[in-house]
Design an enzyme around this catalytic site. Structure first.
Site, PDB file in Angstrom:
ATOM      1  CE  LYS A  55      -4.243  -0.849   0.541  1.00 35.26           C
ATOM      2  NZ  LYS A  55      -2.802  -1.135   0.481  1.00 35.26           N
ATOM      3  CB  SER A 305      -8.489  -1.663   6.915  1.00 44.83           C
ATOM      4  OG  SER A 305      -8.832  -2.964   6.474  1.00 44.83           O
TER       5      SER A 305
END
Length: 404
Positions: A55, A305
């Site tokens: 992110k 992720s």
């Protein structure tokens, strides 16, 4: 960059902006997971990224594109945790104020980490969508720039830099499997990859309890769901992005869903077999590959992720995984209330090489007959077969054993 579209040039520009800001994370081939899947599996380790998640790429790229006037008013974002840390770090690096609205159930580790990067944290709502609504309200009050978690061109372009890295690290990659919440990561990677190497397959994966983008892709129109329930809190999104949906429709080959049990089992496998920590959203792509959802193709990369999982969730996943694999059983039985009976019962446990983790021996209870005791035990066993052999032996010995 156009208002509602992201191009390869946007991703390449983001890559230049992020040089020195983010890590180029490893892309590693996994022997053990390749054996399990039946084809070569590579892991793109964004759980080793700064803040422990991809992110930071999109958030930092977005913040770096703001004007001086916009930066003076600060930024605001809504996040279940990883985008929060990315925005907080990006804002800290730019020397501007950041306010982050997080769901009330956000993992404590993510809340504290976000505060640690200097952001003000506001807890609001049960899921991301409710936190997002509060962020929009606060943005109108303060004039801060809203850094959307996924439905923003600059954010999408930043996430797309992962796709460029994978192509650079493995030029003959065949397919890439990407987690989906609102779709920013998948949209960015797919845009970059399909623009450079259109033959490479790009697949998305969602949790079956939060399948909004899966439903949208297969319906051919934007769809939101009434709820989003999954252990993968980072992708528990009811309303997917609209910019991301358009890009996914254009570039993504297919989307699949997996169950929470498969996600949990994969998190446990990663800890046990490759000594790696992944959160639920991070493990979901690999979970789909290991449980047969993804079309087989050598050199398939799973984007891990993020690794920001709450320690309490790790504990629950371990316990649940041990039970499901037959390595932990709980049994209940009754014994005659006389000296030596418990020791005799335990001797069978010892003979069959099970390990006692917990034992509770009750001599009196509301529903316990006089002259009997009740024994509850948690046992470590090797697997389902070992547990079945032990229970069968106890029953042959005359014990009425109930598995709890």
């Amino acid at each position: 960059m156009t208002k509602d579209q992201v191009t390869l040039k946007d991703v390449e520009a983001a890559s230049k902006r992020l040089a020195g800001v983010v890590h180029k994370t490893p892309l590693e081939s996994s022997h053990i997971f390749s054996e399990m899947a039946g084809y070569e599996v590579l892991l793109k380790l964004e759980n080793m990224q700064r803040t422990g998640s991809f992110k930071v790429r999109g958030a930092s790229n977005c913040i770096q594109t703001l004007t001086k006037e916009q930066q003076a008013h600060g930024v605001i974002a809504a996040s279940a945790g990883n985008h929060a840390q990315g925005v907080a770090l990006g804002a800290q690096a730019a020397g501007i104020k950041a306010t982050i609205v997080m769901p009330e159930g956000a993992p404590l580790a993510k809340v504290e980490a976000t505060k640690g990067y200097g952001a003000e944290v506001v807890l609001k709502g049960g899921v991301y969508d409710e936190a997002s609504a509060e962020a929009v309200r606060l943005q109108k009050e303060t004039g801060a720039t809203l850094v959307h978690a996924f439905d923003d061109p600059a954010v999408i372009a930043g996430q797309g830099t992962i796709g460029l890295e994978i192509l650079e690290q493995c030029p003959d990659i065949r397919s890439i499997v990407v987690p989906i919440g609102g779709g920013g990561l998948l949209a960015g990677i797919a845009t970059a990859v399909k623009s450079v190497a259109p033959h490479v397959k790009v697949y998305g994966v969602q949790a079956s309890g939060a399948p909004a983008m899966y439903l949208s892709k297969h319906a051919g129109k934007w769809v939101e769901t009434p709820e989003a329930q999954t252990i993968a809190d980072g992708i528990a999104v009811k309303s997917p992005g609209k910019i991301t949906f358009d890009l996914i429709q254009k570039y993504v080959d297919d989307i699949f869903v997996v169950k929470d049990d498969d996600i949990a089992a994969t998190i446990l496998l990663m800890m046990e077999r490759v000594k790696m920590i992944s959160e639920g959203a991070g493990a979901i792509g690999l979970a789909a590959m290991l449980h047969g959802n993804i079309p087989h193709a050598d050199k398939t990369a799973a984007v891990i992720s993020g690794g920001n999982i709450d320690v309490n969730m790790i504990s629950r996943i371990i316990e649940n995984g041990l039970v499901k694999s037959g390595r932990r059983i709980k049994l209940l039985t009754h014994l005659t209330d006389r000296p030596g009976e418990l020791r005799r019962f335990v001797s069978y446990i010892e003979e069959y090489k099970a390990n006692i983790v917990y034992v509770y021996h009750e001599h009196a209870g509301r529903n316990l007959p006089i002259g009997q005791t009740q024994v509850e035990m948690d046992l470590e066993t090797r697997d389902h077969a070992h547990a079945e052999i032990l229970v069968a032996a106890l029953r042959r010995a005359g014990y009425r054993v109930e598995l709890l």
